[in-house]
Write an enzyme that holds these catalytic residues in place. Structure first.
Site, PDB file in Angstrom:
ATOM      1  N   ARG A 242      40.102 103.194 -40.005  1.00 31.41           N
ATOM      2  CA  ARG A 242      39.853 104.554 -39.532  1.00 31.41           C
ATOM      3  C   ARG A 242      40.643 104.801 -38.252  1.00 31.41           C
ATOM      4  O   ARG A 242      40.671 103.930 -37.351  1.00 31.41           O
ATOM      5  CB  ARG A 242      38.363 104.749 -39.196  1.00 31.41           C
ATOM      6  CG  ARG A 242      37.465 105.068 -40.348  1.00 31.41           C
ATOM      7  CD  ARG A 242      37.680 106.506 -40.876  1.00 31.41           C
ATOM      8  NE  ARG A 242      36.777 106.829 -41.955  1.00 31.41           N
ATOM      9  CZ  ARG A 242      36.974 106.565 -43.245  1.00 31.41           C
ATOM     10  NH1 ARG A 242      38.078 105.957 -43.626  1.00 31.41           N
ATOM     11  NH2 ARG A 242      36.088 106.921 -44.145  1.00 31.41           N
ATOM     12  N   GLU A 271      43.448 114.036 -38.866  1.00 35.59           N
ATOM     13  CA  GLU A 271      44.061 114.100 -40.201  1.00 35.59           C
ATOM     14  C   GLU A 271      43.832 115.480 -40.803  1.00 35.59           C
ATOM     15  O   GLU A 271      42.672 115.942 -40.800  1.00 35.59           O
ATOM     16  CB  GLU A 271      43.453 113.027 -41.100  1.00 35.59           C
ATOM     17  CG  GLU A 271      43.767 111.617 -40.632  1.00 35.59           C
ATOM     18  CD  GLU A 271      43.029 110.544 -41.453  1.00 35.59           C
ATOM     19  OE1 GLU A 271      42.292 110.903 -42.394  1.00 35.59           O
ATOM     20  OE2 GLU A 271      43.198 109.365 -41.129  1.00 35.59           O
ATOM     21  N   HIS A 290      46.295 108.767 -45.618  1.00 39.93           N
ATOM     22  CA  HIS A 290      44.923 108.337 -45.951  1.00 39.93           C
ATOM     23  C   HIS A 290      44.741 108.275 -47.469  1.00 39.93           C
ATOM     24  O   HIS A 290      43.854 108.926 -48.038  1.00 39.93           O
ATOM     25  CB  HIS A 290      43.890 109.277 -45.313  1.00 39.93           C
ATOM     26  CG  HIS A 290      42.544 108.613 -45.169  1.00 39.93           C
ATOM     27  ND1 HIS A 290      41.675 108.889 -44.144  1.00 39.93           N
ATOM     28  CD2 HIS A 290      41.916 107.685 -45.936  1.00 39.93           C
ATOM     29  CE1 HIS A 290      40.575 108.176 -44.281  1.00 39.93           C
ATOM     30  NE2 HIS A 290      40.714 107.431 -45.373  1.00 39.93           N
TER      31      HIS A 290
HETATM   32  N1  LIG Z   1      42.208 104.104 -45.825  1.00 37.75           N
HETATM   33  C1  LIG Z   1      41.312 104.241 -46.776  1.00 37.75           C
HETATM   34  O1  LIG Z   1      41.493 104.940 -47.757  1.00 37.75           O
HETATM   35  C2  LIG Z   1      40.044 103.450 -46.674  1.00 37.75           C
HETATM   36  C3  LIG Z   1      39.423 103.004 -47.842  1.00 37.75           C
HETATM   37  C4  LIG Z   1      38.276 102.231 -47.743  1.00 37.75           C
HETATM   38  C5  LIG Z   1      37.745 101.931 -46.515  1.00 37.75           C
HETATM   39  N2  LIG Z   1      38.332 102.430 -45.406  1.00 37.75           N
HETATM   40  C6  LIG Z   1      37.776 102.124 -44.085  1.00 37.75           C
HETATM   41  O2  LIG Z   1      37.836 100.720 -43.900  1.00 37.75           O
HETATM   42  C7  LIG Z   1      36.621 100.272 -43.313  1.00 37.75           C
HETATM   43  C8  LIG Z   1      36.350  98.870 -43.790  1.00 37.75           C
HETATM   44  O3  LIG Z   1      36.028  98.882 -45.165  1.00 37.75           O
HETATM   45  P1  LIG Z   1      35.250  97.662 -45.806  1.00 37.75           P
HETATM   46  O4  LIG Z   1      35.010  98.002 -47.222  1.00 37.75           O
HETATM   47  O5  LIG Z   1      35.944  96.388 -45.490  1.00 37.75           O
HETATM   48  O6  LIG Z   1      33.884  97.751 -44.991  1.00 37.75           O
HETATM   49  P2  LIG Z   1      32.776  96.629 -44.813  1.00 37.75           P
HETATM   50  O7  LIG Z   1      31.542  97.358 -44.469  1.00 37.75           O
HETATM   51  O8  LIG Z   1      32.767  95.695 -45.960  1.00 37.75           O
HETATM   52  O9  LIG Z   1      33.270  95.803 -43.543  1.00 37.75           O
HETATM   53  C9  LIG Z   1      33.227  96.280 -42.247  1.00 37.75           C
HETATM   54  C10 LIG Z   1      33.286  95.066 -41.327  1.00 37.75           C
HETATM   55  O10 LIG Z   1      33.509  95.520 -40.014  1.00 37.75           O
HETATM   56  C11 LIG Z   1      32.839  94.614 -39.168  1.00 37.75           C
HETATM   57  N3  LIG Z   1      32.663  95.181 -37.847  1.00 37.75           N
HETATM   58  C12 LIG Z   1      31.756  96.100 -37.440  1.00 37.75           C
HETATM   59  N4  LIG Z   1      31.892  96.329 -36.131  1.00 37.75           N
HETATM   60  C13 LIG Z   1      32.910  95.541 -35.704  1.00 37.75           C
HETATM   61  C14 LIG Z   1      33.511  95.309 -34.444  1.00 37.75           C
HETATM   62  N5  LIG Z   1      33.088  95.934 -33.346  1.00 37.75           N
HETATM   63  N6  LIG Z   1      34.523  94.422 -34.373  1.00 37.75           N
HETATM   64  C15 LIG Z   1      34.958  93.776 -35.471  1.00 37.75           C
HETATM   65  N7  LIG Z   1      34.428  93.943 -36.684  1.00 37.75           N
HETATM   66  C16 LIG Z   1      33.407  94.811 -36.806  1.00 37.75           C
HETATM   67  C17 LIG Z   1      31.532  94.337 -39.883  1.00 37.75           C
HETATM   68  O11 LIG Z   1      30.941  93.147 -39.436  1.00 37.75           O
HETATM   69  C18 LIG Z   1      32.007  94.235 -41.324  1.00 37.75           C
HETATM   70  O12 LIG Z   1      32.314  92.896 -41.660  1.00 37.75           O
HETATM   71  C19 LIG Z   1      35.561 101.299 -43.787  1.00 37.75           C
HETATM   72  O13 LIG Z   1      34.522 101.451 -42.881  1.00 37.75           O
HETATM   73  C20 LIG Z   1      36.335 102.570 -43.945  1.00 37.75           C
HETATM   74  O14 LIG Z   1      36.184 103.344 -42.786  1.00 37.75           O
HETATM   75  C21 LIG Z   1      39.468 103.171 -45.454  1.00 37.75           C
HETATM   76  O1  LIG Z   2      36.099 105.372 -46.237  1.00 32.56           O
HETATM   77  C1  LIG Z   2      36.588 105.418 -47.340  1.00 32.56           C
HETATM   78  O2  LIG Z   2      35.981 105.122 -48.355  1.00 32.56           O
HETATM   79  C2  LIG Z   2      38.005 105.865 -47.551  1.00 32.56           C
HETATM   80  O3  LIG Z   2      38.595 106.287 -46.402  1.00 32.56           O
HETATM   81  C3  LIG Z   2      38.079 106.820 -48.723  1.00 32.56           C
HETATM   82  O4  LIG Z   2      39.298 107.011 -49.209  1.00 32.56           O
END
Ligand SMILES: NC(=O)c1ccc[n+]([C@@H]2O[C@H](COP(=O)([O-])OP(=O)(O)OC[C@H]3O[C@@H](n4cnc5c(N)ncnc54)[C@H](O)[C@@H]3O)[C@@H](O)[C@H]2O)c1
Ligand SMILES: O=C(O)[C@H](O)CO
Length: 347
Positions: A242, A271, A290
């Site tokens: 993010r 964005e 994104h």
């Molecule tokens: N670009 C995209 O299209 C897209 C798609 C999916 C997810 N995302 C983003 O990616 C993030 C991660 O996705 P995920 O599926 O791995 O989530 P997840 O919930 O599996 O993992 C998040 C991790 O972040 C860790 N965390 C929380 N606070 C932290 C900190 N201060 N320092 C270090 N680590 C910390 C948690 O312990 C956890 O292991 C999501 O929250 C989402 O915002 C973006």
């Molecule tokens: O947070 C998410 O799931 C992603 O950014 C979606 O595309």
């Protein structure tokens, strides 16, 4: 007359801008739920969603003002992992469960992360431009000074689902993977062949720093000037998590001043970005819109999963993936009964 009304703000989702946000669902059809679009400004949405049975949240933030105005809403569902667009505290206070889809597109995001990492490292955009501009002979010299990828270090910030999938992809490339995540057992990292590290170690030891922390208030601008200064001058910074987790002004300064070599970003603080965002003109940045999660499978899974979550709650049951379980305690929804997986002659 529909039995239930699911209200959704008009327009693309924050996270899947440009398409892939409609909600068609057999599960919702089966329970007689109708999906109604509402204006996507706060006042207009409040007026239209007052009597909604459920909300499919996408193009505008679900603020406290909106949440407090909902008179009989039973659930707010999101077609994303990130739930930063919903005021979770306000929803919990009102006893409204919020659902997300945490495990539907991990592989896509991990692929996209590796793509950005490799494109930044092997200078894909610059190489493509040289070929198109008739500068064929300049391609090879531009890469003669870069090191070999195998043996370099990838540092992951957070070790959640996506980061683990990135580690699985990076290891066969010969990358040494280290990770910082204060909420994950070090043994889990070791099981994945990843070395636990402090944030300082990730920043100072890595050739590639990949950001995967979720956007929560505690991680807002988790990386700023002092962090980019700790990175190697040759480092490539990748962010598919993010935009809000990084102070973008500091990142731009880091690129301009040469504190780091390159940034490959799928997410930005604003964005779509303003036309005068300096990153848009910088050759040291590779950008995508994104889109890391997007695939045909994602689109199909998103519709099915969001529809199922809404239908479960509207038919009186607990959802599958609730980010604020405390809200469930305030509802009369029924827990799932354990289902026997035994297969008999009639199954
Ligand atoms: N670009 C995209 O299209 C897209 C798609 C999916 C997810 N995302 C983003 O990616 C993030 C991660 O996705 P995920 O599926 O791995 O989530 P997840 O919930 O599996 O993992 C998040 C991790 O972040 C860790 N965390 C929380 N606070 C932290 C900190 N201060 N320092 C270090 N680590 C910390 C948690 O312990 C956890 O292991 C999501 O929250 C989402 O915002 C973006
Ligand atoms: O947070 C998410 O799931 C992603 O950014 C979606 O595309």
């Amino acid at each position: 007359m529909p039995k239930f009304t699911v209200v959704t703000p008009k327009g693309a989702s924050f996270t899947t801008a440009g398409g892939g946000y409609a909600l068609e669902s057999e599960a919702l059809e089966a329970i007689g739920a109708e999906i109604v679009e509402a204006p996507n400004d706060e006042a207009g949405f409040i007026a239209a969603a007052k009597n909604a049975d459920a909300i499919y949240a996408k193009s505008i933030p679900m603020t406290k003002a909106i949440i407090d105005s909902l008179e009989k809403c039973k659930v707010i569902s999101l077609g994303s992992v990130g739930v930063d667009s919903v005021d979770i505290k306000a929803a919990t206070a009102r006893g409204i469960p919020v659902t997300n889809i945490p495990d539907t597109f991990i592989e896509e995001v991990a692929d996209h992360t590796m793509m950005l990492l490799l494109a930044g490292f092997r200078r894909l955009i610059e190489q493509d431009k040289m070929v198109r501009e008739g500068r064929w002979s300049e391609g090879r010299p531009a890469l003669l000074k870069i090191p070999r990828l195998a043996g370099m270090t990838l540092g992951l910030i957070s070790f959640g689902r996506v980061a683990r999938a990135v580690a699985r992809r990076a290891q066969p490339f010969g990358l040494r993977v280290i990770a910082y995540d204060p909420f994950i057992e070090e043994t889990l990292m070791s099981e994945h062949g990843v070395l636990p590290a402090s944030l300082g170690e990730v920043l100072s030891q890595s050739d590639f720093v990949s950001m995967h922390a979720p956007a929560r208030p505690e991680v807002h601008h988790m990386l700023g000037e002092q962090h980019f200064k700790q990175m190697k001058k040759s480092a490539i910074f990748v962010n598919t998590g993010r935009g809000a987790t990084v102070d973008e002004v500091s990142l731009i300064k880091a690129l301009q001043e040469g504190w780091i070599a390159h940034a490959a970003l799928d997410v930005l603080e604003k964005e779509p970005p303003s036309h005068n965002n300096p990153l848009l003109k910088m050759e040291s940045a590779t950008l995508t819109a994104h889109v890391a999660s997007a695939s045909a499978r994602f689109d199909e899974a998103r519709k099915r999963r969001v529809g199922n979550e809404l239908a479960l709650v509207l038919s009186g049951k607990w959802p599958m993936s609730c980010v604020n379980p405390a809200a469930l305690q305030k509802t009369e929804l029924k827990r799932w009964q354990p289902v026997s997986m035994e297969r008999g002659p009639n199954s």
